[in-house]
Design an enzyme around this catalytic site. Structure first.
Site, PDB file in Angstrom:
ATOM      1  N   ARG A 100      24.556   5.596   6.442  1.00 54.25           N
ATOM      2  CA  ARG A 100      23.203   5.255   6.893  1.00 54.25           C
ATOM      3  C   ARG A 100      23.046   3.742   7.070  1.00 54.25           C
ATOM      4  O   ARG A 100      23.038   3.250   8.184  1.00 54.25           O
ATOM      5  CB  ARG A 100      22.158   5.804   5.918  1.00 54.25           C
ATOM      6  N   TYR A 160      30.578  11.083   4.598  1.00 51.85           N
ATOM      7  CA  TYR A 160      29.640  10.763   3.519  1.00 51.85           C
ATOM      8  C   TYR A 160      28.249  11.367   3.736  1.00 51.85           C
ATOM      9  O   TYR A 160      27.326  11.047   3.012  1.00 51.85           O
ATOM     10  CB  TYR A 160      29.677   9.255   3.248  1.00 51.85           C
ATOM     11  N   GLY A 189      19.514   4.908   0.831  1.00 53.12           N
ATOM     12  CA  GLY A 189      19.011   6.233   1.115  1.00 53.12           C
ATOM     13  C   GLY A 189      17.729   6.138   1.921  1.00 53.12           C
ATOM     14  O   GLY A 189      17.199   5.047   2.163  1.00 53.12           O
ATOM     15  N   PRO A 190      17.192   7.281   2.365  1.00 51.21           N
ATOM     16  CA  PRO A 190      16.005   7.247   3.221  1.00 51.21           C
ATOM     17  C   PRO A 190      14.736   6.822   2.471  1.00 51.21           C
ATOM     18  O   PRO A 190      14.094   5.867   2.880  1.00 51.21           O
ATOM     19  CB  PRO A 190      15.909   8.675   3.743  1.00 51.21           C
ATOM     20  N   ASP A 240      17.605  -1.960  13.709  1.00 47.04           N
ATOM     21  CA  ASP A 240      17.497  -1.531  12.309  1.00 47.04           C
ATOM     22  C   ASP A 240      18.888  -1.131  11.829  1.00 47.04           C
ATOM     23  O   ASP A 240      19.753  -0.772  12.632  1.00 47.04           O
ATOM     24  CB  ASP A 240      16.521  -0.345  12.186  1.00 47.04           C
ATOM     25  N   GLU A 268      22.980   5.087  -2.488  1.00 43.85           N
ATOM     26  CA  GLU A 268      24.308   5.555  -2.876  1.00 43.85           C
ATOM     27  C   GLU A 268      25.274   4.412  -3.194  1.00 43.85           C
ATOM     28  O   GLU A 268      25.261   3.371  -2.530  1.00 43.85           O
ATOM     29  CB  GLU A 268      24.938   6.357  -1.723  1.00 43.85           C
ATOM     30  N   TYR A 295      23.443  13.487  -3.159  1.00 44.68           N
ATOM     31  CA  TYR A 295      24.185  14.727  -3.410  1.00 44.68           C
ATOM     32  C   TYR A 295      23.660  15.843  -2.521  1.00 44.68           C
ATOM     33  O   TYR A 295      22.510  15.818  -2.081  1.00 44.68           O
ATOM     34  CB  TYR A 295      24.049  15.129  -4.887  1.00 44.68           C
ATOM     35  N   ASP A 349      22.009  18.602  -2.736  1.00 46.07           N
ATOM     36  CA  ASP A 349      21.251  19.263  -3.799  1.00 46.07           C
ATOM     37  C   ASP A 349      19.887  19.787  -3.339  1.00 46.07           C
ATOM     38  O   ASP A 349      19.126  20.322  -4.150  1.00 46.07           O
ATOM     39  CB  ASP A 349      21.049  18.298  -4.981  1.00 46.07           C
ATOM     40  N   THR A 407      13.754   3.802  -4.613  1.00 51.65           N
ATOM     41  CA  THR A 407      14.921   3.140  -4.026  1.00 51.65           C
ATOM     42  C   THR A 407      15.142   1.804  -4.726  1.00 51.65           C
ATOM     43  O   THR A 407      14.194   1.178  -5.210  1.00 51.65           O
ATOM     44  CB  THR A 407      14.744   2.828  -2.521  1.00 51.65           C
TER      45      THR A 407
HETATM   46 CA   LIG Z   1      26.072   9.953   1.523  1.00 51.22          CA
HETATM   47 CA   LIG Z   2      20.374  15.104  -1.668  1.00 51.23          CA
END
Ligand SMILES: [Ca+2]
Ligand SMILES: [Ca+2]
Length: 462
Positions: free
Chosen positions: A245, A280, A264-265, A160, A270, A288, A290, A359
């Protein structure tokens, strides 16, 4: 030579934005006009498409194990090389990135083309997946790639998040993306994620590249470690940046700035501006810092119940109490660098259960620097695999931030894997996956793709 004629031209009718889930920071259905045609189809997993100095499109076929040269006028194709030692066993590995030496066909004896691919390091026994970077010389008489020379081998890969995108920098160094191998996620949830781990000096001396998961590498053209690579935690290695990632897009823009895309997950895809030595964030931070919709759940560190004994789940599932959790705000790396922009930074509790709800699953990227399309000059173009679109992110004058909003273009039921730009400034080529999930016009996940395994040509019509 095999000819695939270009098909009927038609002005794109953007699909209605019927999907229930949209990133409200993105403008859809802009009134920009492009004609489109299928330049070529029937490709075996086109993964890289690049505009060559011979005015041909160069294409890698991930599962076909071939580098093709395709005439952009009529789709005529020829095989530049077949690489039988390419190992391909699932939907991400095989023959991947390709990039040109900037002196290719300029009479300086640097007629070199570089490719990245996965191979089996232990043929005949247990499959040992590795990633390699290889150089070929382009013979302009036979128009084939000859004299293979492996320049960096034994790089880590798994089942993966392979990465494998290559770029030749204006600094005459090679850059390569390596994914986190899906560690701590899905079927690989019990593998520790090494995106934050760095090699020791002893490992570098021993050419042990096992810590290169989730990194962007920078190498000399012979595969050695550049003397001016960043020293990270006291060690200089091939690592240029870390904390990545699933980085599938990589392209240089004006000023030698290097842009990257990564998945992203289940939210927070990104677009990044890469700078040497920066972190990163993955897997501690998604998008972010956040504390929204993502907590680092370290499945591989589950105790007292070991990860392998946990009930099925993993990935985005809510973890059992034995799995340690770490909020984004507790991550304190001074090298942490936030994305240039995210897609789908959503609130905690947002429904991410359906593919692509939050996504775009970014594929390749490129930077548009032409003048032919009004308003486009210096835009980052980010492809989507699961939403069948190209996102145009207008860059600020200094290239270090993006101007809002992002603009969604060329929406079809396809998986856009990679992009090439014709130097005429008005023609764009998109490579599409041969198979895989996408969302249909109603936003429903579908396996039925409009143009599988193709190169689409999009021509601006003022
Ligand atoms: Ca990142
Ligand atoms: Ca975040």
């Amino acid at each position: 030579m095999k000819k695939t004629a270009g098909l009927v031209c038609a002005v794109i009718a953007a699909l209605s934005a019927a999907a229930a889930t949209q990133d409200s920071t993105i403008v859809t259905n802009p009134p920009e006009r492009f004609s489109t045609r299928v330049l070529i189809s029937g490709l075996e997993g086109p993964w890289e498409v690049a505009w060559g100095p011979d005015q041909q499109l160069w294409i890698t076929e991930r599962t076909g194990r071939r580098v093709l040269r395709v005439n952009p006028a009529d789709g005529m194709r020829s095989v530049a090389v077949t690489i039988p030692e390419v190992n391909t066993t699932f939907t991400q590995d095989g023959l991947l990135g390709l990039t040109f030496h900037t002196d290719l066909m300029r009479g300086t004896n640097n007629d070199f083309v570089y490719v990245a691919f996965t191979y089996d390091d232990a043929p005949g026994t247990t499959l040992a997946r590795r990633l390699a970077v290889r150089r070929y010389r382009f013979d302009q008489t036979t128009r084939t790639l000859v004299e293979p020379r492996d320049i960096l081998t034994g790089l880590p890969t798994d089942t993966d998040h392979v990465g494998g995108r290559l770029a030749f920098g204006p600094d005459r160094r090679l850059y390569l993306t390596i994914g986190d191998q899906g560690s701590n996620f899905g079927a690989n949830r019990c593998n520790a994620n090494h995106s934050q781990d760095l090699p020791s000096a002893a490992q570098v001396r021993a050419r042990d590249w096992s810590q290169y998961q989730g990194k962007i590498l920078r190498m000399e053209l012979d595969g050695s470690i550049p003397a001016d690579n960043p020293e990270i935690a006291g060690v200089r290695s091939h690592i240029f940046t870390y904390g990545h990632r699933n980085p599938l897009g990589l392209a240089f823009g004006p000023g030698g700035r290097l842009y990257e895309s990564e998945h992203g997950p289940s939210s927070d895809d990104e677009a990044n501006l890469l700078e040497g030595g920066r972190n990163y964030g993955w897997p501690n931070v998604a998008g972010y810092k956040d504390d929204k919709a993502y907590v680092y759940a370290n499945w591989s560190a589950s105790k007292p119940t070991p990860c392998g004994s946990l009930p099925p789940g993993g990935g985005n599932a809510i973890p059992p109490a034995s799995v340690p959790l770490q909020t984004e705000s507790t991550f304190t790396s001074p090298q942490f660098t936030a994305p240039l922009r995210t897609f789908f930074t959503v609130e905690t509790g947002y429904d991410t259960s359906r593919l692509g709800n939050a996504t775009i699953a970014p594929g390749g990227v490129d930077v548009y620097t032409g003048d032919a399309i009004p308003g486009w000059k210096t835009s980052l173009l980010v492809l989507s695999l699961v939403r069948g679109a190209v996102y145009r992110l207008p860059l600020a004058a200094d290239g270090r931030s993006v101007k809002e909003p992002a603009i969604e273009l060329f929406k079809t039921v396809n998986r856009y894997r990679d992009i090439a730009l014709n130097p005429d400034g008005r023609t764009i080529y998109l490579a599409t996956d041969p198979a895989g999930p996408n969302r249909d016009a109603a936003g429903v996940v579908s396996q039925k793709l409009a143009n599988p395994g193709s190169i689409l040509e999009l021509k601006y019509t003022p």
